[in-house]
Design a protein around this motif. Structure first.
Motif, PDB file in Angstrom:
ATOM      1  N   GLY A  57       8.128  -1.265   8.000  1.00  0.00           N
ATOM      2  CA  GLY A  57       7.121  -0.323   7.525  1.00  0.00           C
ATOM      3  C   GLY A  57       5.727  -0.911   7.611  1.00  0.00           C
ATOM      4  O   GLY A  57       4.769  -0.243   8.020  1.00  0.00           O
ATOM      5  N   GLY A  58       5.590  -2.179   7.227  1.00  0.00           N
ATOM      6  CA  GLY A  58       4.291  -2.852   7.324  1.00  0.00           C
ATOM      7  C   GLY A  58       3.827  -3.011   8.756  1.00  0.00           C
ATOM      8  O   GLY A  58       2.649  -2.803   9.070  1.00  0.00           O
ATOM      9  N   CYS A  59       4.755  -3.369   9.640  1.00  0.00           N
ATOM     10  CA  CYS A  59       4.394  -3.492  11.059  1.00  0.00           C
ATOM     11  C   CYS A  59       4.008  -2.141  11.654  1.00  0.00           C
ATOM     12  O   CYS A  59       3.060  -2.048  12.431  1.00  0.00           O
ATOM     13  CB  CYS A  59       5.559  -4.090  11.844  1.00  0.00           C
ATOM     14  N   ALA A  60       4.741  -1.095  11.284  1.00  0.00           N
ATOM     15  CA  ALA A  60       4.429   0.240  11.792  1.00  0.00           C
ATOM     16  C   ALA A  60       3.065   0.702  11.284  1.00  0.00           C
ATOM     17  O   ALA A  60       2.297   1.335  12.019  1.00  0.00           O
ATOM     18  CB  ALA A  60       5.512   1.230  11.380  1.00  0.00           C
ATOM     19  N   ALA A  61       2.749   0.393  10.028  1.00  0.00           N
ATOM     20  CA  ALA A  61       1.440   0.755   9.486  1.00  0.00           C
ATOM     21  C   ALA A  61       0.334   0.014  10.232  1.00  0.00           C
ATOM     22  O   ALA A  61      -0.717   0.593  10.542  1.00  0.00           O
ATOM     23  CB  ALA A  61       1.379   0.449   7.996  1.00  0.00           C
ATOM     24  N   HIS A  86       3.669   7.251   9.358  1.00  0.00           N
ATOM     25  CA  HIS A  86       4.257   6.366  10.359  1.00  0.00           C
ATOM     26  C   HIS A  86       5.024   5.220   9.673  1.00  0.00           C
ATOM     27  O   HIS A  86       6.143   4.895  10.070  1.00  0.00           O
ATOM     28  CB  HIS A  86       3.146   5.817  11.250  1.00  0.00           C
ATOM     29  N   ALA A  87       4.421   4.649   8.655  1.00  0.00           N
ATOM     30  CA  ALA A  87       5.058   3.538   7.938  1.00  0.00           C
ATOM     31  C   ALA A  87       6.315   4.006   7.205  1.00  0.00           C
ATOM     32  O   ALA A  87       7.352   3.324   7.245  1.00  0.00           O
ATOM     33  CB  ALA A  87       4.077   2.925   6.950  1.00  0.00           C
ATOM     34  N   ALA A  90      10.123   2.753   8.019  1.00  0.00           N
ATOM     35  CA  ALA A  90      10.874   2.079   6.951  1.00  0.00           C
ATOM     36  C   ALA A  90      12.173   2.815   6.647  1.00  0.00           C
ATOM     37  O   ALA A  90      13.220   2.186   6.468  1.00  0.00           O
ATOM     38  CB  ALA A  90      10.011   1.983   5.694  1.00  0.00           C
ATOM     39  N   ILE A 108      -1.134   7.089   9.229  1.00  0.00           N
ATOM     40  CA  ILE A 108      -0.666   5.721   9.040  1.00  0.00           C
ATOM     41  C   ILE A 108       0.456   5.680   8.008  1.00  0.00           C
ATOM     42  O   ILE A 108       1.490   5.036   8.205  1.00  0.00           O
ATOM     43  CB  ILE A 108      -1.834   4.803   8.630  1.00  0.00           C
TER      44      ILE A 108
END
Length: 71
Positions: A58-62, A27-28, A32, A24
């Motif tokens: 980054g938050g959405c990817a996390a 990925h974030a 980002a 996670i």
């Protein structure tokens, strides 16, 4: 007849949970960094705008990586 039972060193799922958090986080950070570089250098946006987009992506990817790891 006796049975020899062995106890696991760590609880079940502890190692996989650590791998999930690492997945996670990576990925974030990757998302980002990509969006920051695209916004700041590719599209010549301001530093503040690029950082805001990087934080958002980054938050959405996390969130997406978390959802995928819990499937």
């Amino acid at each position: 007849m006796t049975r020899n039972a062995t106890l696991p060193v760590s609880g079940p799922g502890r190692v996989s949970a650590m791998k999930n958090w690492r997945y996670i986080g990576m990925h974030a950070v990757a998302a980002a960094a990509f969006i920051f570089l695209l916004q700041h250098y590719g599209l010549n946006n301001t530093l503040e705008s690029s950082l805001l987009w990087a934080l958002t992506f980054g938050g959405c990817a996390a969130g997406l990586a978390y959802a995928q790891s819990n499937r």
